[in-house]
Design a protein around this motif. Structure first.
Motif, short mmCIF file in Angstrom:
data_model
loop_
_atom_site.label_atom_id
_atom_site.label_comp_id
_atom_site.label_asym_id
_atom_site.label_seq_id
_atom_site.Cartn_x
_atom_site.Cartn_y
_atom_site.Cartn_z
N PRO A 102 0.84 -1.21 0.00
CA PRO A 102 0.00 0.00 0.00
C PRO A 102 0.87 1.26 0.00
CG PRO A 102 -0.70 -1.57 1.69
CD PRO A 102 0.58 -2.10 1.12
N GLY A 103 0.46 2.24 -0.81
CA GLY A 103 1.15 3.53 -0.80
C GLY A 103 2.45 3.57 -1.59
N LYS A 104 2.83 2.45 -2.20
CA LYS A 104 4.02 2.47 -3.05
C LYS A 104 3.69 1.84 -4.39
CE LYS A 104 7.07 2.08 0.90
NZ LYS A 104 7.91 1.18 1.68
N MET A 105 4.35 2.39 -5.43
CA MET A 105 4.02 1.91 -6.77
C MET A 105 5.16 2.20 -7.73
SD MET A 105 1.09 3.46 -9.28
CE MET A 105 1.01 2.93 -11.00
N HIS A 106 5.40 1.30 -8.65
CA HIS A 106 6.29 1.61 -9.78
C HIS A 106 5.49 2.48 -10.76
CE1 HIS A 106 10.24 -0.09 -9.38
NE2 HIS A 106 9.73 -1.18 -8.84
N ALA A 107 5.46 3.77 -10.50
CA ALA A 107 4.65 4.69 -11.30
C ALA A 107 5.50 5.48 -12.28
CB ALA A 107 3.88 5.63 -10.38
N CYS A 108 6.75 5.04 -12.47
CA CYS A 108 7.59 5.74 -13.45
C CYS A 108 8.15 4.77 -14.48
CB CYS A 108 8.71 6.51 -12.75
SG CYS A 108 9.42 7.83 -13.77
N GLY A 109 7.87 3.48 -14.29
CA GLY A 109 8.31 2.49 -15.28
C GLY A 109 9.67 1.87 -14.98
N HIS A 110 10.22 2.13 -13.79
CA HIS A 110 11.55 1.59 -13.49
C HIS A 110 11.53 0.06 -13.39
CE1 HIS A 110 12.74 5.77 -11.63
NE2 HIS A 110 12.22 5.86 -12.83
N GLY A 146 -5.93 2.59 -23.90
CA GLY A 146 -6.15 3.48 -22.75
C GLY A 146 -4.91 3.68 -21.89
N ILE A 147 -3.73 3.39 -22.46
CA ILE A 147 -2.49 3.56 -21.69
C ILE A 147 -1.92 4.94 -22.03
CG2 ILE A 147 -0.19 2.61 -21.18
CD1 ILE A 147 -1.31 -0.12 -22.10
N THR A 148 -2.42 5.94 -21.30
CA THR A 148 -2.03 7.32 -21.62
C THR A 148 -1.68 8.11 -20.37
OG1 THR A 148 -4.35 7.94 -21.47
CG2 THR A 148 -3.53 7.46 -23.67
N ALA A 149 -1.83 7.50 -19.19
CA ALA A 149 -1.61 8.26 -17.94
C ALA A 149 -0.16 8.71 -17.85
CB ALA A 149 -1.97 7.40 -16.74
N PRO A 150 0.06 9.94 -17.33
CA PRO A 150 1.43 10.43 -17.23
C PRO A 150 2.21 9.69 -16.13
CG PRO A 150 -0.09 11.98 -16.23
CD PRO A 150 -0.93 10.90 -16.86
N HIS A 151 3.52 9.78 -16.22
CA HIS A 151 4.39 9.21 -15.19
C HIS A 151 4.05 9.82 -13.83
CE1 HIS A 151 7.35 7.13 -17.90
NE2 HIS A 151 6.60 7.80 -18.75
N HIS A 152 4.20 9.04 -12.80
CA HIS A 152 4.00 9.42 -11.40
C HIS A 152 2.52 9.49 -11.01
CE1 HIS A 152 8.29 11.28 -10.71
NE2 HIS A 152 8.32 10.21 -11.49
N SER A 153 1.60 9.10 -11.90
CA SER A 153 0.19 9.14 -11.52
C SER A 153 -0.25 7.73 -11.11
CB SER A 153 -0.67 9.64 -12.69
OG SER A 153 -0.95 8.58 -13.59
N GLN A 156 -2.64 6.03 -12.09
CA GLN A 156 -3.13 5.26 -13.25
C GLN A 156 -2.00 4.86 -14.19
OE1 GLN A 156 -4.51 8.34 -12.46
NE2 GLN A 156 -6.38 7.58 -11.50
N PHE A 157 -0.78 5.27 -13.88
CA PHE A 157 0.33 5.04 -14.80
C PHE A 157 0.45 3.55 -15.17
CE2 PHE A 157 4.76 3.76 -15.59
CZ PHE A 157 5.05 4.56 -16.67
N ASP A 158 0.69 3.30 -16.45
CA ASP A 158 0.93 1.93 -16.91
C ASP A 158 1.77 1.99 -18.17
OD1 ASP A 158 0.84 -0.81 -16.89
OD2 ASP A 158 -1.29 -0.99 -17.37
#
Ligand code: ZN
Ligand code: ZN
Length: 385
Positions: A94-102, A355-362, A364-366
């Motif tokens: 919870p509260g952590k995510m690979h939201a930048c693609g690393h 539908g993969i358009t969310a910006p980095h760090h969001s 919804q990022f994918d």
């Protein structure tokens, strides 16, 4: 290994890593995962705990004529973001995510390691695979490069790929010269003398001083920076006071400075402080100013950017390769490129239809995972070049 099998593996690695996001310098599980995969692939020259949680592996050239090594870098850290619910391979923390693609960067570099290990007999240069911790602000790249734990003396070129959800999957974007900005953060304290709101003449009002400061700041980029050199000065936070009829003692401004040229970077710091100091003086207040230097600009070596573009064109077709405009984001691969020539490359990972358009760090990022095997192939080909 057949291409299809490798693709499935790379996607599997990315999903496994996506489930276990860890923040900068806390990448313990991540680092263990990377090390085990490298050993499975067959690599033996592996160092762990580099810059605390980084992993560095070397593949020795089998073809002789060894003149320098090529370094390939992937960053490892996740972000303090709560991922949207309902993803099959979503974050389990919870509260952590690979939201930048690393997670994808590590999977691509493991894919490249597989390809390069298979092709090592025709490798003309050693390859250094660098899994770097703490890209998102904590300065893992600086610690690796300047802390003396990663010796770059034998390295003749360095490359890093960043997945980019705002570009279509499979497209490759780079440019010679600056590609990402230098970033500095500042705090300015305007100190006055508190008093009654009805008797401002007996006080020195720091809210007025700070307001003049914000206005004066607007002339820094527009009047002091060469219009052909991009720069940004933004105040993102302004705080002072507690009631309608009290003049406070102090008002605080916090902001960010972005630039691409080292001279402009110094000029911004100096001119912003001057603008604030003038504003403070004119309102009878005093200024305290602090700059917290962030990452320097990511500056691609022209030859390396050209190599990246032509290798990508050969692999995926020239129509998939673009010259990107510089981006105002920042990245600590900058520290590698201060020491050795190389290029930072963006690999498109967006897909509007899916539908993969969310910006980095969001949240919804994918990423469109079809980009991952391409990234692995591109990294391997750059090391073979
Ligand atoms: Zn990021
Ligand atoms: Zn990133």
């Amino acid at each position: 290994m057949p291409a299809q099998a490798l693709t499935e593996r790379i996607i599997g690695w990315r999903r496994s890593l996506h489930k276990i996001p860890e923040l900068g310098f806390q990448e313990h599980q991540t680092s263990a995962f990377v090390e085990s995969r490298l050993r499975e692939i067959g690599l033996t020259e592996i160092r762990t705990g580099v810059a605390r949680t980084g992993v560095v592996a070397t593949i020795r050239a089998g073809a002789g004529g060894n003149d320098g090594a090529v370094l390939l870098r992937a960053d490892m850290d996740a972000l303090p973001v709560q991922e949207v619910e309902g993803r099959e391979y979503g974050s389990e923390t919870p509260g952590k995510m690979h939201a930048c693609g690393h997670d994808g960067h590590m999977a691509m570099l493991l894919g490249a390691a597989t390809l390069l290990h298979e092709r090592k007999d025709s490798l003309k240069q050693d390859v250094v695979l660098c899994f770097q911790p703490a890209e998102e602000g904590a300065g893992g790249g600086r610690e690796m490069v300047e802390g003396g734990e990663l010796d770059l003396t034998g390295v003749s070129r360095a490359f890093a790929i960043h997945l980019w959800s705002l570009y279509p999957a499979g497209t490759v974007h780079t440019r010679p010269g600056p590609i990402m900005a230098a970033q500095d953060e500042f705090t300015a304290w305007f100190r006055g003398r508190g008093g009654h709101g009805a008797a401002p003449h007996n006080a020195r009002d720091p809210i007025v001083a700070a307001s003049l400061g914000v206005v004066a700041l607007q002339t820094v980029v527009s009047r002091f920076v060469d219009p052909l050199s991009p720069a940004v000065a933004t105040v993102g936070s302004m705080h002072g006071g507690s009631a309608c009829n009290i003049i406070p003692e102090v008002t605080e401004l916090i902001g960010t400075l972005r630039s691409f040229d080292p001279d402009v970077r110094l000029l911004l710091r100096h001119r912003v402080e001057e603008a604030f100091a003038g504003a403070a003086r004119s309102a009878g207040c005093e200024l305290e100013f602090e700059v917290r230097p962030g990452y320097p600009a990511v500056v691609n070596d022209a030859e390396s950017a050209t190599i990246a573009g032509s290798v990508a064109g050969r692999l995926f077709g020239k129509e998939k390769v673009f010259e990107t405009p510089p981006l105002a984001a920042s990245e600590d691969f900058a520290y590698f490129l201060q020491k050795v020539p190389g290029a930072f490359i963006l690999l498109g990972a967006g897909n509007e239809e899916r539908g993969i358009t969310a910006p980095h760090h969001s949240p919804q990022f994918d990423i469109d995972e079809s980009a991952l095997p391409k990234g692995a192939e591109l990294l391997a080909a750059l090391a073979m070049e």
